[in-house]
Write an enzyme that holds these catalytic residues in place. Sequence first.
Site, PDB file in Angstrom:
ATOM      1  N   GLN A   1       0.827  -1.209   0.000  1.00 21.31           N
ATOM      2  CA  GLN A   1       0.000   0.000   0.000  1.00 21.31           C
ATOM      3  C   GLN A   1       0.857   1.253   0.000  1.00 21.31           C
ATOM      4  OE1 GLN A   1      -2.733  -1.925   3.297  1.00 21.31           O
ATOM      5  NE2 GLN A   1      -3.438   0.171   2.959  1.00 21.31           N
TER       6      GLN A   1
ATOM      7  N   PHE B   1      -6.123  -3.695   3.440  1.00 21.00           N
ATOM      8  CA  PHE B   1      -6.827  -3.403   4.692  1.00 21.00           C
ATOM      9  C   PHE B   1      -5.910  -2.826   5.759  1.00 21.00           C
ATOM     10  CE2 PHE B   1      -9.084  -7.092   2.743  1.00 21.00           C
ATOM     11  CZ  PHE B   1     -10.193  -6.387   2.314  1.00 21.00           C
TER      12      PHE B   1
ATOM     13  N   GLU C   1       0.531  -1.702   4.671  1.00 19.11           N
ATOM     14  CA  GLU C   1       0.977  -0.323   4.736  1.00 19.11           C
ATOM     15  C   GLU C   1       2.456  -0.287   5.126  1.00 19.11           C
ATOM     16  OE1 GLU C   1      -1.890   2.187   6.759  1.00 19.11           O
ATOM     17  OE2 GLU C   1      -0.365   3.739   6.949  1.00 19.11           O
TER      18      GLU C   1
ATOM     19  N   ARG D   1      -4.718   7.948  16.744  1.00 23.04           N
ATOM     20  CA  ARG D   1      -6.072   7.926  16.185  1.00 23.04           C
ATOM     21  C   ARG D   1      -7.072   7.337  17.185  1.00 23.04           C
ATOM     22  NH1 ARG D   1      -8.975   8.656  11.315  1.00 23.04           N
ATOM     23  NH2 ARG D   1      -7.160   9.611  10.379  1.00 23.04           N
TER      24      ARG D   1
ATOM     25  N   ARG E   1      -7.814  -1.230   8.828  1.00 28.70           N
ATOM     26  CA  ARG E   1      -9.031  -0.455   8.548  1.00 28.70           C
ATOM     27  C   ARG E   1      -9.621   0.229   9.803  1.00 28.70           C
ATOM     28  NH1 ARG E   1     -13.178  -3.126   4.235  1.00 28.70           N
ATOM     29  NH2 ARG E   1     -13.701  -1.232   3.141  1.00 28.70           N
TER      30      ARG E   1
ATOM     31  N   PHE F   1      -7.606   2.062  11.784  1.00 28.31           N
ATOM     32  CA  PHE F   1      -6.318   2.556  12.261  1.00 28.31           C
ATOM     33  C   PHE F   1      -6.391   3.071  13.699  1.00 28.31           C
ATOM     34  CE2 PHE F   1      -2.434   5.224  11.978  1.00 28.31           C
ATOM     35  CZ  PHE F   1      -1.626   4.454  11.174  1.00 28.31           C
TER      36      PHE F   1
ATOM     37  N   ALA G   1      -5.685   5.725   5.452  1.00 28.83           N
ATOM     38  CA  ALA G   1      -6.453   6.772   6.128  1.00 28.83           C
ATOM     39  C   ALA G   1      -7.678   7.173   5.303  1.00 28.83           C
ATOM     40  CB  ALA G   1      -5.571   7.988   6.432  1.00 28.83           C
TER      41      ALA G   1
ATOM     42  N   GLU H   1     -12.825   3.444   5.453  1.00 28.52           N
ATOM     43  CA  GLU H   1     -12.725   2.859   6.789  1.00 28.52           C
ATOM     44  C   GLU H   1     -13.949   3.044   7.691  1.00 28.52           C
ATOM     45  OE1 GLU H   1      -9.020   5.189   7.179  1.00 28.52           O
ATOM     46  OE2 GLU H   1      -8.265   3.434   8.231  1.00 28.52           O
TER      47      GLU H   1
END
Length: 789
Positions: free
Chosen positions: A206, A237, A241, A319, A351, A353, A519, A728
């Site tokens: 990703q 998902f 990342e 987050r 998903r 985060f 994000a 998300e």
Amino acid sequence: MTALAQRPANPVVGESVVHESADLHVTGAALYTDDLAGRFTGLLHAWPVGSPHAHARVTGLRTEPALAVPGVVRVLTGADVPGVNDAGVKHDEPLFPTEVMFRGHAVCWVLADSLEAARLGAAAVEVDYEMLPALMTVEEAIAAERFQGARPVMTRGDAAAAMAGAAYVFSGETTMKGQEHFYLETHCSIALVDESGQVFVHASTQHPTETQDIVAHVLGRPAHEVTVQCLRMGGGFGGKEMQPHGFAAIAAIGATVTGRPVRLRLNRALDMTMSGKRHGYHASWQVGFAADGRFVALDATLTADGGWSLDLSEPVLARALCHIDNAYWIPDIVVHGRIAQTNKTSQTAFRGFGGPQGMIVIEDIIGRCAPLLGIDAAQVRERNFYSPGQQTPYGQEVRHADRMPRVWDQLMTSATVDRRTAEIAEFNASHRHTKKALAVTPVKFGISFNFTSYNQAGALVLVYKDGSVLINHGGTEMGQGPPTKMAPRAATARRVPLDLVRVAPTRTDKVPNTSATAASSGADLNGGAVKAACEQIRERLAEFAAKRFGEPVDAVRFEGGTVRAEGSAAPPMTWAELVDAAYYSRVQLSAMGFYRTEGLHWDPVTVHGVPFKYFVYAAAAAEVEVDGFTGASVTRRVDIVFDVGDSLSPMIDLGQIEGAFVQGAGWMTMEELVWDERPGQGQGRLLTSAASTYKLPSLSEMPAVLNVSLLEAATEDGVVYGSKAVGEPPLVLAIAVREAIRDAAAAFGETGASVDLGLPATPEATYWAIEAVRGGVLDGGVTTLRRPT
Ligand code: MTE
Ligand code: MOS
């Protein structure tokens, strides 16, 4: 000017365009990284030598026995690293470790002519270990005070003082387990060295730029010698990342030391054993309520189960802190965050985060405290919604706060919540062993990367002489459809027919320094960059056309593949004629576009700022039926109202909402990660490392009825074409399912029972919750510290 006004006539955005690769997906013709393997001659296959211990020091390593296995070409060890022996952005992830930190941690990698030979070779490698004590759970790590990374604190007002004046004060704990991504395509990289010695990596990632950065620093080379391409992913998902980098680096080292292409693809068991998952969280909390159920104060500590290294645990925690308020005004608040280090895979983005973990804490608090307040949980939720003008605890104004009650009211009506609640009460009164419940929960989700720098994107748009258009952008495709969203943007921005536009696979040598597609901002950011590039070209072409028609620039009209000028008697030109003529007049037909989200700032130390461009609002109503003998639950009906602004691509958005919801429901009700926690030989083994033991939602777990509607008249100004992110936030709507199971479990006990329910709320966890209320436990595991006398 509103976004609607910016929208040209006859836009292609907003039309229901099917996924760009839909035909390829259903016919099996779509290529994923591993499908390229057959195209390379002399391909080598990689297999890891995984640690059999959860935590140990490597005291000896003998690779010679592997080299005696026919087909084995090389064993890669730390000695082969020309640059930095580290796969992490935080430099806490040695690629070849001398201390193994989880069971399955790769000590070295075997390269062979066939996969089978590589496996046999790996089995032949001899490793000596000195076992070290392991910490398997977040609770153990808290007791041992083993934390890693930052320990942020988010504060507003004086929670302790406010708590002293609250009518009710409760305390309790909330724990939730992690989640396996279970993307259909497991981690895969293929690396090769070209004739000039440059390294090319095909990777399922990703974040191609960061894969490039890590490969470059491991190889000790400048970034311009490493190119990473991501064709598409069979799902990411969040699991791709940061996790792909180390695997790509192994393949790249293998290719440089052998001169042969190297393929590293994890099978499912390896992928589940080695790669990071959603963070489990532990929360302890004290909450104050007014007599009417309004929040007065919250004091909470969130502890993430980070696994062995930091990876993305810090931004995920940020987050979580930024979403513990969900949709609610909590006047005085202090939330401490910390990351436990445990001997498990390094947990990572998934998903939402961290957002879902934070939101679950406040929803769990409401679900358990509402009965103790004697107020219906849905009412507690509604009474606490933000009002326009109020700010989040981290100091951002809750823009469009009025949308939350709008979404809520639309849902109450469309799902006929009041009528069905009455019917359910009747049903429960006449059924002893089966209970139903209907729960409604809201979602407010912040869009943008908390880390401000990531909110930028680039694009390279090429127009060829025949009028066809090629778009390169930094976003990656993992099923969520950026090409499907980008092409219409380009077509709209440039006013050309959609079939002239093609979107190229993502490559770091086309668009540099990109952010992860994450994000939920991929469409916003890359769409902005594509639009910026297209507008440059359109302006040049408009000027050129104006001269040709002998009219002013603002008389030029691009319409459905033709160009004309208002007031000119000359016939319209086709797009292709215009482009061809422009080329011969030396008009530049390509452009680099750039976009950054304005107005954002964020201080991770004070946990304060304006990290989000906007908020997405949504709500779900879920009806479940729970069996009192087994704890098994069935989701009978789900209604969702979702605010996507003006949808760019309604079919894609609908798919995203349904898919994310089911993925969330899987996490919250059935998917369960189990590691062997007992000290000894088996310690640290992931016992659920296959689909046979890790239960995923399938068609049979879909709600029998799933109604999704988009909030009407919801244009968001200041964003590209008025549309909002959708990747998300819908996952968190699944909290409604867990809350409904809680309420159904409560119906097995006395009226007003508070229920402590596990997450995941598996049949087993639900059964024990029912047993507790049947046995007269009515406090939901909550300690009442004060109540009106
Ligand atoms: N949809 C599919 N089909 N496959 C995926 O891997 N990833 C999700 C979401 N939807 C994913 C998906 C995650 S975690 C994110 S952050 C967003 O897509 C990223 O894409 P976007 O920013 O373009 O929405
Ligand atoms: Mo998504 S978890 O931001 O890749």
